[in-house]
Enzyme design. Structure first.
Site, PDB file in Angstrom:
ATOM      1  N   ASP A 279       0.758  -1.240   0.000  1.00  0.00           N
ATOM      2  CA  ASP A 279       0.000   0.000   0.000  1.00  0.00           C
ATOM      3  C   ASP A 279       0.798   1.306   0.000  1.00  0.00           C
ATOM      4  O   ASP A 279       0.360   2.282  -0.563  1.00  0.00           O
ATOM      5  CB  ASP A 279      -0.935   0.023   1.216  1.00  0.00           C
TER       6      ASP A 279
ATOM      7  N   GLU B 269       3.009  -8.315  12.014  1.00  0.00           N
ATOM      8  CA  GLU B 269       2.553  -8.025  10.644  1.00  0.00           C
ATOM      9  C   GLU B 269       3.763  -7.851   9.727  1.00  0.00           C
ATOM     10  O   GLU B 269       3.784  -8.344   8.607  1.00  0.00           O
ATOM     11  CB  GLU B 269       1.709  -6.738  10.647  1.00  0.00           C
TER      12      GLU B 269
HETATM   13  C1  GLC Z   1      -2.269  -4.073   4.603  1.00  0.00           C
HETATM   14  C2  GLC Z   1      -1.334  -4.645   3.560  1.00  0.00           C
HETATM   15  C3  GLC Z   1      -2.086  -5.580   2.641  1.00  0.00           C
HETATM   16  C4  GLC Z   1      -2.799  -6.628   3.462  1.00  0.00           C
HETATM   17  C5  GLC Z   1      -3.651  -6.019   4.572  1.00  0.00           C
HETATM   18  C6  GLC Z   1      -4.192  -7.047   5.538  1.00  0.00           C
HETATM   19  O1  GLC Z   1      -3.253  -3.276   4.017  1.00  0.00           O
HETATM   20  O2  GLC Z   1      -0.700  -3.636   2.845  1.00  0.00           O
HETATM   21  O3  GLC Z   1      -1.224  -6.195   1.721  1.00  0.00           O
HETATM   22  O4  GLC Z   1      -3.573  -7.445   2.654  1.00  0.00           O
HETATM   23  O5  GLC Z   1      -2.869  -5.120   5.314  1.00  0.00           O
HETATM   24  O6  GLC Z   1      -3.146  -7.795   6.092  1.00  0.00           O
END
Ligand code: GLC
Length: 429
Positions: A163, A393
């Site tokens: 993102d 994460e």
């Molecule tokens: C963030 C990441 C994306 C992912 C989401 C949920 O938005 O950039 O790739 O799918 O988190 O983990």
């Protein structure tokens, strides 16, 4: 240590399982996300193949009539997340979703699950999913290659799954934010703002979303009107790989009539990747399709080349040189962005941190291409990161600290499917 972490990974997947579908983590991401669920399925497949299929089958319940598989499925409203269903304004049958997609890893996972067992039930589940995968891949080919380059254009940074990448800064700088309605972010209430995108970026995300909504999320109109239209090397390579796996499924499952169409996509995307090669930096980069500007940094996307089945030494050798240079610079691999680039930030979302799922894809491709040394380096670094900081994460490539959300499903899933040292023990036994 390994066994304890395996047990913890299992419990994270179980705790984030809301009944047939799994959320990435509580609080920060309380819905079903597209590529997260696919990695989760690969994790479930290590101990519960039925549950693995169910995760992907449930994901496809959100598929749109035009074939698009959305990036978020809002199965039940959860006010802890913004922007929720009301903001996206998509149709709500059988439940609302976001308005664009995410990296298409699903066909590769379906092939993995299919190859895990020859039981009739397993074959029939793959057969049921095949036409849905085909429809999704056709959607990318039909709507997301407006210039016919053979690449995938994304209409929002969130569609990339990466993102906040520095490569989005140039295309985002052309997004006008004057009409953006007032909004309140929720992500910075869950996580340190230092690890999240800046307000200016968020305003632009909301501006693009508002335009998509005004187009009624019509696939053709969104591509015409979005101010952000960028060819993304990671999605293109993930789709190229997924098409190769779809072709194998077509052959093995008896969908012979679909093979020529898939072969056409593969040939076109192999050529398309050439348009994303930046000769100055010798790496695969983004291309802004509105301005034709190429991205100027080496992101972890470049290291998906082998995963995509690209093997030309003219590409692989310079990429290996980048890999070795970067490995000499940071403590842990693979940073999401080049530590030698001005845009690098070791803890801010997609501007430097490591994602275990990207590590898994890159290492898988390298192993398949015979580059066991680099693949093992990535795997061992992933093990060290999880041992040190748990199932975060993402992780700092500099000091290995965890960042973003905790008890993260896809980190736990790829631990079980790929990183855990107990796999090597089991294989040796
Ligand atoms: C963030 C990441 C994306 C992912 C989401 C949920 O938005 O950039 O790739 O799918 O988190 O983990």
């Amino acid at each position: 240590m390994g066994a304890d972490l395996d047990a913890l990974a299992h419990s994270i997947l179980k705790e984030n399982d809301l009944g047939g579908y799994t959320i990435p983590t509580k609080g920060l991401y309380p819905y079903q996300w597209n590529w997260d669920s696919v990695f989760v399925a690969i994790g479930f497949a290590t101990f519960d193949l039925d549950r693995a299929w169910q995760e992907i089958e449930n994901l496809f319940e959100g598929q749109w009539d035009d074939g698009m598989l959305p990036h978020i499925l809002f199965r039940k409203n959860d006010p802890s997340y913004f922007p929720g269903p009301g903001v996206w304004g998509t149709k709500s049958d059988p439940f609302p979703t976001s308005g664009h997609s995410q990296p298409p890893v699903a066909a590769t996972a379906v092939r993995d699950l299919f190859e895990q067992s020859s039981a009739p039930e397993n074959v029939s589940r793959a057969k049921t999913l095949f036409p849905k995968l085909m429809a999704w891949h056709r959607w990318w080919a039909t709507y997301r290659d407006p210039k016919g380059h053979g690449t995938v254009a994304i209409v929002h940074p969130w569609e990339s799954g990466r993102d906040n990448l520095p490569d989005w800064d140039e295309p985002l700088s052309n997004v006008d934010t004057t009409g953006v309605p007032e909004y309140t972010r929720k992500d910075t209430a869950h996580v340190d703002p230092e690890m999240r995108p800046l307000k200016q970026d968020y305003d632009r995300y909301m501006a693009i979303l508002t335009i998509g909504k005004a187009c009624g999320w019509d696939a053709t109109e969104v591509v015409e009107k979005t101010p952000f239209l960028v060819a993304d090397p990671a999605i293109t390579m993930i789709l190229l790989r997924a098409n190769r796996d779809l072709l194998v499924l077509a052959e093995k499952l008896g969908f012979q009539k679909d093979k020529a169409e898939i072969e056409g996509w593969i040939a076109k995307q192999e050529r398309g990747m050439e348009t994303l090669w930046n000769p100055e930096i010798q790496a695969y980069v983004t291309r802004n399709l509105r301005t034709d500007v190429l991205g100027a940094g080496v992101s972890s996307a470049s290291f998906l080349a082998s995963y995509a089945g690209l093997s030309d030494p003219k590409v692989i050798e310079p990429l290996n040189a980048h890999f070795d240079r970067i490995a000499g610079k940071v403590e842990f691999m693979l940073p999401s962005y080049d530590p030698d680039h001005a845009g690098f930030e070791h803890k801010r979302y997609w501007r430097g941190p490591i994602w275990a799922v990207v590590n898994y894809l890159a290492a898988r491709g390298m192993t398949e291409a015979g580059d066991v040394a680099r693949a093992e380096k990535i795997r061992q670094d992933t093990v060290s990161l999880v041992e040190r900081s748990g199932f975060a994460e993402y992780f700092s490539p500099e000091d290995g600290s965890g960042a973003g959300g905790n008890s993260f499903s896809w980190t736990a899933a790829v631990w079980l499917a790929w990183a855990t040292p107990s796999l090597a023990v089991n294989k040796a036994a």
